[in-house]
Structures are given as C-alpha cells and as structure tokens.
Enzyme design. Structure first.
Site, PDB file in Angstrom:
ATOM      1  N   GLY A  46      -0.702  -3.146  15.000  1.00 19.34           N
ATOM      2  CA  GLY A  46      -2.066  -3.506  15.373  1.00 19.34           C
ATOM      3  C   GLY A  46      -2.518  -2.716  16.588  1.00 19.34           C
ATOM      4  O   GLY A  46      -1.694  -2.205  17.351  1.00 19.34           O
ATOM      5  N   GLN A  51      -7.398  -1.047  24.102  1.00 19.62           N
ATOM      6  CA  GLN A  51      -6.210  -0.197  24.231  1.00 19.62           C
ATOM      7  C   GLN A  51      -6.527   1.293  24.113  1.00 19.62           C
ATOM      8  O   GLN A  51      -5.687   2.132  24.438  1.00 19.62           O
ATOM      9  CB  GLN A  51      -5.168  -0.563  23.165  1.00 19.62           C
ATOM     10  CG  GLN A  51      -4.560  -1.937  23.391  1.00 19.62           C
ATOM     11  CD  GLN A  51      -3.511  -2.227  22.338  1.00 19.62           C
ATOM     12  OE1 GLN A  51      -3.839  -2.649  21.237  1.00 19.62           O
ATOM     13  NE2 GLN A  51      -2.262  -1.979  22.655  1.00 19.62           N
ATOM     14  N   CYS A  93       4.070  -4.197  22.318  1.00 21.67           N
ATOM     15  CA  CYS A  93       2.662  -3.805  22.314  1.00 21.67           C
ATOM     16  C   CYS A  93       2.597  -2.305  22.546  1.00 21.67           C
ATOM     17  O   CYS A  93       3.377  -1.774  23.344  1.00 21.67           O
ATOM     18  CB  CYS A  93       1.941  -4.558  23.444  1.00 21.67           C
ATOM     19  SG  CYS A  93       0.218  -4.089  23.689  1.00 21.67           S
ATOM     20  N   LEU A  94       1.683  -1.633  21.865  1.00 16.91           N
ATOM     21  CA  LEU A  94       1.593  -0.175  22.039  1.00 16.91           C
ATOM     22  C   LEU A  94       1.239   0.212  23.482  1.00 16.91           C
ATOM     23  O   LEU A  94       1.511   1.323  23.893  1.00 16.91           O
ATOM     24  CB  LEU A  94       0.571   0.421  21.060  1.00 16.91           C
ATOM     25  CG  LEU A  94       0.977   0.393  19.576  1.00 16.91           C
ATOM     26  CD1 LEU A  94      -0.150   0.945  18.708  1.00 16.91           C
ATOM     27  CD2 LEU A  94       2.263   1.164  19.334  1.00 16.91           C
ATOM     28  N   HIS A 137      -2.105 -11.690  18.748  1.00 15.26           N
ATOM     29  CA  HIS A 137      -1.833 -10.642  19.734  1.00 15.26           C
ATOM     30  C   HIS A 137      -3.067  -9.758  19.948  1.00 15.26           C
ATOM     31  O   HIS A 137      -3.475  -9.502  21.084  1.00 15.26           O
ATOM     32  CB  HIS A 137      -0.629  -9.802  19.262  1.00 15.26           C
ATOM     33  CG  HIS A 137      -0.263  -8.686  20.169  1.00 15.26           C
ATOM     34  ND1 HIS A 137       0.949  -8.617  20.823  1.00 15.26           N
ATOM     35  CD2 HIS A 137      -0.952  -7.575  20.564  1.00 15.26           C
ATOM     36  CE1 HIS A 137       0.982  -7.519  21.570  1.00 15.26           C
ATOM     37  NE2 HIS A 137      -0.162  -6.871  21.423  1.00 15.26           N
ATOM     38  N   GLU A 138      -3.657  -9.313  18.832  1.00 14.01           N
ATOM     39  CA  GLU A 138      -4.807  -8.398  18.943  1.00 14.01           C
ATOM     40  C   GLU A 138      -6.051  -9.136  19.433  1.00 14.01           C
ATOM     41  O   GLU A 138      -6.820  -8.595  20.230  1.00 14.01           O
ATOM     42  CB  GLU A 138      -5.081  -7.702  17.602  1.00 14.01           C
ATOM     43  CG  GLU A 138      -3.921  -6.885  17.060  1.00 14.01           C
ATOM     44  CD  GLU A 138      -3.319  -5.915  18.056  1.00 14.01           C
ATOM     45  OE1 GLU A 138      -4.036  -5.412  18.946  1.00 14.01           O
ATOM     46  OE2 GLU A 138      -2.101  -5.664  17.967  1.00 14.01           O
ATOM     47  N   HIS A 141      -6.176  -9.307  23.133  1.00 10.99           N
ATOM     48  CA  HIS A 141      -6.622  -8.080  23.818  1.00 10.99           C
ATOM     49  C   HIS A 141      -8.133  -8.118  24.080  1.00 10.99           C
ATOM     50  O   HIS A 141      -8.607  -7.595  25.080  1.00 10.99           O
ATOM     51  CB  HIS A 141      -6.302  -6.845  22.973  1.00 10.99           C
ATOM     52  CG  HIS A 141      -4.909  -6.317  23.158  1.00 10.99           C
ATOM     53  ND1 HIS A 141      -4.445  -5.881  24.378  1.00 10.99           N
ATOM     54  CD2 HIS A 141      -3.900  -6.132  22.280  1.00 10.99           C
ATOM     55  CE1 HIS A 141      -3.192  -5.456  24.241  1.00 10.99           C
ATOM     56  NE2 HIS A 141      -2.823  -5.603  22.972  1.00 10.99           N
TER      57      HIS A 141
HETATM   58 ZN    ZN Z   1      -0.994  -5.150  22.183  1.00 19.44          ZN
END
Ligand code: ZN
Length: 208
Positions: A46, A51, A93-94, A137-138, A141
């Site tokens: 995701g 991000q 997480c990226l 999670h997304e 953000h």
């Molecule tokens: Zn993340």
C-alpha cells in the site's frame, strides 16, 4: 508514468493534515498511476499520498499474490464506516525502510470511498486479513497517523527504529488502545501456539 520519491519517517508531511479530493481530474489520475508504479517498484502492499509528499486523501493498495496478476485498489476520500475485533499485526511501512513491529489493529473494517473514476464503493475486509490491516494502515496516513503510533511495545519499536537509523517513537502520537490491547491479550492467552509461531517467524525474518 513515473516513480515518485517516497518520504521517510521524520519528514513533517507524514504528520500533516490531508485535503479531500474535490474532482478526480487528469492530474489526480496521473498521481494515482504514479503512486501505483511507485508502490509496485518498492514491493509495497500500500501507499498513501502523503508518502509521496501530497497532502491529499488518496491511497492505493494491492494485496494480491506478487507472483500472480496485479489487482490495484484505489481509495479516494475514504471513510472507515465500521470496525470491530482486535488483532496483532506485524507491520512495516514504505516510509520506514526495513523496520517492522507489532501493532494493534481492528480485525474487521468496512470502508467507503471513491474509485479512480470517482464512483463510490464500499469494501469490507475481515478476520485480520492483509486487506483489513492495509486499509487501516493507509487510512491512518491520511490522518497524519503512523503504524508505530499503534505499537504494542514502544521499547521494542524504538529498538527497531534505532537499528535502521530512524527517529524514535514520538510519545505524543501514541494512541490509547487499552480495549484493543485487552482483546488481543485475551486472544493470545487462548492461542499460545499462534504467538509462538509468530515470534519464531519474526526471529527468522530478522536474521535475513
Ligand atoms: Zn505506511
């Protein structure tokens, strides 16, 4: 089509409020295409607009088998309309390269959003499946929240963050989730073999 730069934890854009998308314009569609390309290139499940430095209510997810056909899911102006149950989620997480930790999540969620054509849809994800965890999670953000805000043990989380040269957990963002923690503990008490298996897997993954 282009690969965007993913911002890392410590960048203030990850804590900034996001704006609703008022129109799914060509520009927004291009951003979404770039977000998907960026997510696939980074082998992520995701990616949310903040991000890539855009404070907009957009995220993308693909929880399909990496060896099978792709199944990109686009969420614009999402709202979580139902949530229940509690699970432990070992998450990364990226924006936190290589750093994983155990966090609290709801097991079931229902989300309402617009797709890439601006059409409304409702999606349900259950039993703590990857999609249920990815949606939470997304979605976080877009609220300026991060997975570490849900960490079950901030000392463990800080050790992991330090190992990968990331800033520590910011206590002011920690989310009070006593009810989730209680439910997870109760479940784990009754399923010790699952906890054992998880800890073994975590140990193995840390060796790599
Ligand atoms: Zn993340």
């Amino acid at each position: 089509m282009s690969i965007l730069k993913i911002v890392e934890y410590g960048n203030s854009v990850l804590r900034a409020p996001t704006k609703e998308v008022s129109k799914v314009s060509k520009k927004i569609k291009n951003l979404i295409t770039d977000m998907l390309d960026t997510m696939y290139q980074a082998n992520g499940v995701g990616l949310a607009a903040p991000q890539v430095g855009e404070s907009l209510k957009i995220f993308v997810i693909d929880v399909s088998d990496p060896n099978g056909p792709i199944n990109p899911l686009v969420f614009i102006n999402p709202k979580i309309i139902k949530k229940s149950g509690a699970i432990n989620s070992y998450e990364g997480c990226l924006s936190f390269p290589k750093a994983y930790t155990n966090v609290r999540r709801y097991a079931n969620v229902m989300v309402k959003a617009l797709d890439i054509n601006g059409r409304p849809f409702i999606m349900e994800a259950k039993d703590g499946e990857l999609l249920a965890r990815a949606i939470q999670h997304e979605f976080d953000h877009l609220e300026g929240k991060l997975f570490i805000d849900h960490c079950r043990n901030r000392f463990d989380a800080n050790n992991v963050l330090a190992k990968y040269n990331l800033p520590p957990v910011d206590d002011s963002y920690l989310i009070d989730e006593d009810f989730l923690e209680k439910e997870i503990c109760e479940y784990e008490k009754n399923h010790p073999e699952e906890v054992q298996k998880r800890n073994k897997e975590i140990e193995e993954s840390q060796k790599q």
